[in-house]
Scaffold this active site. Structure first.
Site, PDB file in Angstrom:
ATOM      1  N   GLU A 149       3.463  -7.639  14.152  1.00 50.15           N
ATOM      2  CA  GLU A 149       2.660  -7.882  15.172  1.00 50.15           C
ATOM      3  C   GLU A 149       2.131  -9.393  14.997  1.00 50.15           C
ATOM      4  O   GLU A 149       1.639  -9.837  16.072  1.00 50.15           O
ATOM      5  CB  GLU A 149       1.490  -6.915  15.415  1.00 50.15           C
ATOM      6  CG  GLU A 149       0.757  -6.321  14.548  1.00 50.15           C
ATOM      7  CD  GLU A 149       1.529  -5.240  13.571  1.00 50.15           C
ATOM      8  OE1 GLU A 149       0.555  -4.098  13.307  1.00 50.15           O
ATOM      9  OE2 GLU A 149       2.436  -5.293  13.114  1.00 50.15           O
ATOM     10  N   ARG A 166       0.785  -1.068   0.107  1.00 52.32           N
ATOM     11  CA  ARG A 166       0.141  -0.117   0.030  1.00 52.32           C
ATOM     12  C   ARG A 166       0.648   1.147   0.017  1.00 52.32           C
ATOM     13  O   ARG A 166       0.345   2.253  -0.428  1.00 52.32           O
ATOM     14  CB  ARG A 166      -1.090   0.046   1.350  1.00 52.32           C
ATOM     15  CG  ARG A 166      -2.132  -1.215   1.007  1.00 52.32           C
ATOM     16  CD  ARG A 166      -3.117  -1.415   2.106  1.00 52.32           C
ATOM     17  NE  ARG A 166      -2.237  -1.495   3.296  1.00 52.32           N
ATOM     18  CZ  ARG A 166      -1.960  -2.682   3.897  1.00 52.32           C
ATOM     19  NH1 ARG A 166      -1.926  -3.822   3.234  1.00 52.32           N
ATOM     20  NH2 ARG A 166      -1.342  -2.795   4.917  1.00 52.32           N
TER      21      ARG A 166
END
Length: 186
Positions: free
Chosen positions: A109, A72
């Site tokens: 994460e 992105r």
């Protein structure tokens, strides 16, 4: 799952615009992760222009290229580079680029990842500004900075549309100016 108001007016701030065009998907890509997606914002030409202009407003004038982090980040970087009339330089996921490469593996994460770049695409000492859609724990952007500096480039700053507060992203990027257009709870 849409959980933000979708109305945008001419007086809407950039932060409000991002919130209005963002979707949040729980438990993606893994349980416990809230995925913040800006696809609808990027598909809206005027919204993409407004967010790109806001990112450009903090970008120094004397940079040689805008770096986009896969995937992105490519979109914001390409729009910003085009607007400035300078090059866009991609940092890709492992296995996407041919030739001599530099690689950096990092934690995020929900696992680990590796990013790569072609080190001879810019002149040594080139001043670069990194753009991505989101700053969370900072793993991806810190890896990008390390990779760029190993290639001999000067990282002059980083810009993101969304920063997830409380996840420590800025802590791992100390010493680099970081500009976020909206801060959301992590």
């Amino acid at each position: 799952m849409l959980d933000y108001p979708r109305t945008v007016t001419s007086s809407t701030s950039v932060a409000q615009l991002i919130a209005a065009r963002m979707t949040t998907t729980p438990d993606f890509p893994k349980p416990g992760i809230l995925f913040r997606d800006l696809t609808a914002l990027m598909a809206d030409g005027p919204a993409l222009r407004q967010v790109t202009d806001a990112l450009l407003s903090r970008m120094p004038a004397d940079i040689d290229a805008v770096v986009g982090v896969e995937a992105r980040g490519f979109l914001f970087a390409a729009a910003a580079a085009h607007s400035r009339g300078i090059g866009v330089y991609p940092i890709r996921k492992a296995g996407k680029l041919p030739g001599p490469l530099l690689s950096e593996t990092y934690s995020l994460e929900y696992g680990t990842a590796t990013i790569q770049l072609q080190p001879d695409s810019l002149a040594p000492g080139s001043r670069v500004y990194v753009l991505d859609d989101l700053l969370a724990t900072g793993g991806t952007l810190a890896a990008a900075v390390r990779l760029l500096e190993r290639a001999g480039y000067v990282v002059v700053g980083l810009g993101v549309a969304i920063e997830l507060a409380g996840l420590g992203g800025r802590d791992v990027l100390q010493g680099y100016p970081v500009h976020a257009l909206i801060e959301l709870p992590g």
